[in-house]
Design an enzyme around this catalytic site. Sequence first.
Site, PDB file in Angstrom:
ATOM      1  N   ASN A 274       1.277   4.007  -2.997  1.00 36.89           N
ATOM      2  CA  ASN A 274       0.980   5.425  -2.781  1.00 36.89           C
ATOM      3  C   ASN A 274       2.126   6.319  -3.253  1.00 36.89           C
ATOM      4  O   ASN A 274       1.904   7.354  -3.891  1.00 36.89           O
ATOM      5  CB  ASN A 274       0.720   5.712  -1.295  1.00 36.89           C
TER       6      ASN A 274
ATOM      7  N   ARG B 176      -9.613   3.452  -8.053  1.00 35.60           N
ATOM      8  CA  ARG B 176      -8.871   3.443  -6.794  1.00 35.60           C
ATOM      9  C   ARG B 176      -9.874   3.428  -5.651  1.00 35.60           C
ATOM     10  O   ARG B 176     -10.805   4.247  -5.617  1.00 35.60           O
ATOM     11  CB  ARG B 176      -7.984   4.694  -6.654  1.00 35.60           C
TER      12      ARG B 176
ATOM     13  N   GLU C   8       0.837  -1.208   0.000  1.00 32.78           N
ATOM     14  CA  GLU C   8       0.000   0.000   0.000  1.00 32.78           C
ATOM     15  C   GLU C   8       0.873   1.260   0.000  1.00 32.78           C
ATOM     16  O   GLU C   8       0.634   2.193  -0.775  1.00 32.78           O
ATOM     17  CB  GLU C   8      -0.924   0.026   1.233  1.00 32.78           C
TER      18      GLU C   8
END
Lengths: 111, 145
Positions: B51, B111, B47
Amino acid sequence: MKIKTEVQNNILVVRLDGEIDHHSSTLIKETVDQLYQKHRVRHILFDFKDVTFMDSSGIGMLMGRYRSTIIGGGKVMLVEVKPEVDKILQLSGIYKLMKLYKDETVAVANL
Amino acid sequence: MYQNKMNIQFTSHSENEAFARATVSAFLAQLDPTIDQLYDIKMAVSEAVTNAIIHGYESDPTKQVHLMCEYKLEETQPPNIIIEITDFGQGIVNIDEARTALFTTAGDADRAGLGFTVMESVVDNVEVFSELGKGTTVTLQKQLF
């Protein structure tokens, strides 16, 4: 990530093998969207039997496919999700939008 | 007390998300974590690295993502792991907002806006430091009980 697909009546069956992350989600989306349009199917069934990992990019990918199918009154179905992968599906609340079935037969029977 | 640390940097290519997960897994294998513990750490790393690539750098392939992983082993304590993911990209406008479940700046893309939510659910502590125009560091802390 390997992707195999089949068309069964009005269902696009997508068999995923490997890890679902942002990188592979892009490929899955492109493949699935193209075939969904081409074969004019209504539902999408994702076979998670060989999926070993998924992060939230996979949730985004599933949400996007949900949006495509719901327009035509179709469903997204998931089968054979491993317990560790199920964690993020539970966390995301996506089971409100798509159901997990024990196997394909049960999924198709529930359409 | 025993300490171990590694630092890597890699191009902001989405292919490297899997590489980052595998590298951290390999480094932490020394601690003999359970399958679940390792899976959780892989999720958090995935994650944070994602990002950095898609938000910090907006997928600019000329940029580098930095990944640091260290752990401390003390006599009577379970191992404590710290992982830092840093980008020198655009920074976060509002960190609290960014950390809200389902919030995403991704526009049309598929997303889910769950990156931070996932991180917070699989590690003990998540800290975010960011400066607009300078970059962001996400620090993950997990103790292997």
